[in-house]
Design an enzyme around this catalytic site. Sequence first.
Site, short mmCIF file in Angstrom:
data_model
loop_
_atom_site.label_atom_id
_atom_site.label_comp_id
_atom_site.label_asym_id
_atom_site.label_seq_id
_atom_site.Cartn_x
_atom_site.Cartn_y
_atom_site.Cartn_z
N HIS A 96 76.67 -6.83 -6.51
CA HIS A 96 75.85 -6.36 -7.63
C HIS A 96 74.52 -7.11 -7.69
CE1 HIS A 96 74.87 -4.96 -11.72
NE2 HIS A 96 74.46 -6.21 -11.92
N GLU A 97 74.58 -8.44 -7.56
CA GLU A 97 73.35 -9.23 -7.61
C GLU A 97 72.44 -8.92 -6.42
OE1 GLU A 97 72.60 -10.54 -10.27
OE2 GLU A 97 74.58 -10.42 -11.16
N HIS A 100 70.26 -6.00 -7.02
CA HIS A 100 68.97 -6.30 -7.66
C HIS A 100 67.94 -6.74 -6.63
CE1 HIS A 100 70.38 -5.68 -11.67
NE2 HIS A 100 71.25 -6.68 -11.65
N HIS A 104 64.35 -4.98 -5.87
CA HIS A 104 63.09 -5.71 -5.80
C HIS A 104 62.36 -5.39 -4.49
CE1 HIS A 104 60.85 -9.84 -5.86
NE2 HIS A 104 60.10 -8.86 -6.34
#
Length: 226
Positions: A96-97, A100, A104
Amino acid sequence: MNTYIILFIGIAILSYIVQANLQNKFKKYSKMPLGNGMTGRDVAIKMLHDNGIYDVTVTSTPGTLTDHYNPTNKTVNLSEGVYLSSSVAAAAVAAHECGHAIQHATAYAPLKMRSALVPFVSFASSWMTWILLIGIITVQSFPQILLGGIVLFASTTLFSFITLPVEIDASRRALTWLDSAGVTNISNHSEASSALRSAAYTYVVAALSSLATLIYYILIYTRSRD
């Protein structure tokens, strides 16, 4: 106003239930071995590399469920219980991280919008409580103060709602990759999905709570003008 109080209490109870459910699921899935022996760190590095990202560092950060991606220094920060853990929960959080980080790298619009709001929201969060308090006390004499507090609070509410598509998309990317990369399989993919879905619910409840509170302050302001 009584209807609002009932609504606010309902949201508070819902928030407690969602948080408790999240804690229970992560506790349960943290005891479920991943099967391939990959730790949260391994999962994060592989997902980043599979998406052509080599300039993001994976680090360990203290605390529980403190996992986050920092776009400023390009780091995926995994909590101690995720970084070295080889569990379904750790894989889901790490992926999940990294979702991100991929957002980006690909200039995902909602993430860009949220990042642009961070400086103002940080300022608003530091001052709005005091301004709202002073505004409520002096609303009859100086309603402009409360109105200013409402504007600041509205920015944090907007931030909460912009966060929703960012978090949901990161989980979608994570689940798609976990399946395609063979990190999860038919025996544990649904658990990874369940864990990330529970985490997403916390953001939904937080956004609704912020909206309910904003409406409350607006009601105070409008009734003072009657």
